[in-house]
Design a protein around this motif. Structure first.
Motif, mmCIF file in Angstrom:
data_model
loop_
_atom_site.group_PDB
_atom_site.id
_atom_site.type_symbol
_atom_site.label_atom_id
_atom_site.label_comp_id
_atom_site.label_asym_id
_atom_site.label_seq_id
_atom_site.Cartn_x
_atom_site.Cartn_y
_atom_site.Cartn_z
ATOM 1 N N LEU A 59 43.047 38.647 46.744
ATOM 2 C CA LEU A 59 41.710 38.416 46.204
ATOM 3 C C LEU A 59 41.823 37.144 45.373
ATOM 4 C CD1 LEU A 59 40.817 41.996 44.871
ATOM 5 C CD2 LEU A 59 40.324 41.020 47.121
ATOM 6 N N THR A 60 40.948 36.175 45.603
ATOM 7 C CA THR A 60 41.110 34.901 44.918
ATOM 8 C C THR A 60 39.809 34.398 44.319
ATOM 9 O OG1 THR A 60 42.007 32.672 45.156
ATOM 10 C CG2 THR A 60 40.721 33.486 46.983
ATOM 11 N N LYS A 61 39.957 33.605 43.289
ATOM 12 C CA LYS A 61 38.856 32.893 42.659
ATOM 13 C C LYS A 61 39.240 31.438 42.702
ATOM 14 C CE LYS A 61 35.198 32.064 40.204
ATOM 15 N NZ LYS A 61 33.895 32.207 40.793
ATOM 16 N N ASP A 62 38.527 30.639 43.493
ATOM 17 C CA ASP A 62 38.853 29.222 43.594
ATOM 18 C C ASP A 62 38.366 28.531 42.330
ATOM 19 O OD1 ASP A 62 39.465 26.678 44.215
ATOM 20 O OD2 ASP A 62 38.155 26.511 45.953
ATOM 21 N N SER A 63 39.268 28.460 41.356
ATOM 22 C CA SER A 63 38.939 27.883 40.057
ATOM 23 C C SER A 63 39.524 26.493 39.931
ATOM 24 C CB SER A 63 39.507 28.774 38.946
ATOM 25 O OG SER A 63 39.008 30.058 39.064
ATOM 26 N N ASN A 64 39.749 25.850 41.036
ATOM 27 C CA ASN A 64 40.457 24.587 41.040
ATOM 28 C C ASN A 64 39.599 23.469 40.446
ATOM 29 O OD1 ASN A 64 42.241 22.591 41.456
ATOM 30 N ND2 ASN A 64 42.204 22.677 43.672
ATOM 31 N N THR A 65 39.395 23.551 39.136
ATOM 32 C CA THR A 65 38.670 22.511 38.430
ATOM 33 C C THR A 65 39.514 22.083 37.250
ATOM 34 O OG1 THR A 65 37.538 24.167 37.102
ATOM 35 C CG2 THR A 65 36.389 23.391 39.059
ATOM 36 N N THR A 66 39.437 20.836 36.857
ATOM 37 C CA THR A 66 40.207 20.381 35.711
ATOM 38 C C THR A 66 39.568 20.894 34.435
ATOM 39 O OG1 THR A 66 38.975 18.316 35.683
ATOM 40 C CG2 THR A 66 41.076 18.319 36.857
ATOM 41 N N ALA A 67 40.303 20.820 33.346
ATOM 42 C CA ALA A 67 39.854 21.305 32.035
ATOM 43 C C ALA A 67 39.439 22.770 32.136
ATOM 44 C CB ALA A 67 38.724 20.439 31.500
ATOM 45 N N LEU A 68 40.310 23.578 32.720
ATOM 46 C CA LEU A 68 40.025 24.999 32.924
ATOM 47 C C LEU A 68 40.205 25.810 31.646
ATOM 48 C CD1 LEU A 68 39.258 26.973 35.190
ATOM 49 C CD2 LEU A 68 41.681 27.321 35.608
ATOM 50 N N LYS A 69 40.684 25.181 30.584
ATOM 51 C CA LYS A 69 40.958 25.922 29.348
ATOM 52 C C LYS A 69 39.693 26.564 28.793
ATOM 53 C CE LYS A 69 40.218 22.523 25.743
ATOM 54 N NZ LYS A 69 40.739 22.027 24.508
#
Length: 134
Positions: free
Chosen positions: A12-22
């Motif tokens: 199960l995945t969440k494509d969170s591939n964005t910069t500044a994810l903090k």
């Protein structure tokens, strides 16, 4: 076979591939009953400070939560590596969510968040949050 060696594993995945994810919260939505036994983060951009991801199961978003584990990502983790945490197995059903809260450290990181699960056999009619389409 035990958990972790079952040939019927799913991701199960969440494509969170964005910069500044903090300092963000991401959700993964199971659409079928399953048992999660590992949570993980694929590092796509190197973190410039150690980060943590606190993972919980919520009955619904904002509902009762149960701790699943914490992933710690050292700032020395190379791009292309997956940092994982084996957890005590947690049963999930449609309507539940996996909540992943990324710490407020680091400034330039990108990750893909996921959970490894084993699907459980169940009829949709037996689950209260499954509604048949007309």
């Amino acid at each position: 076979m035990g958990i972790g060696t079952d040939s019927k594993q799913a991701l199960l995945t969440k494509d969170s591939n964005t910069t500044a994810l903090k300092n963000t919260t991401k959700y993964i939505y199971p659409m079928d009953p399953c048992t999660a036994f590992r949570v993980q983060a694929y590092v796509d951009v190197i973190a410039d400070a150690d980060m943590t991801i606190t993972v919980t199961k919520e009955a619904i978003i904002g509902g009762t939560s149960t701790a699943m584990g914490t992933i710690t990502i050292p700032n020395t983790t190379a791009v292309g590596k997956t940092v994982y945490k084996d957890i005590t197995p947690v049963d999930l059903i449609p309507g539940n969510v996996i909540k992943m809260v990324v710490s407020n450290t680091g400034t330039a990181t990108a990750m893909i968040l996921s959970a490894v699960v084993i699907p459980r056999a169940e009829m949709a009619a037996n689950m209260t949050n499954m509604v048949a389409s007309a």
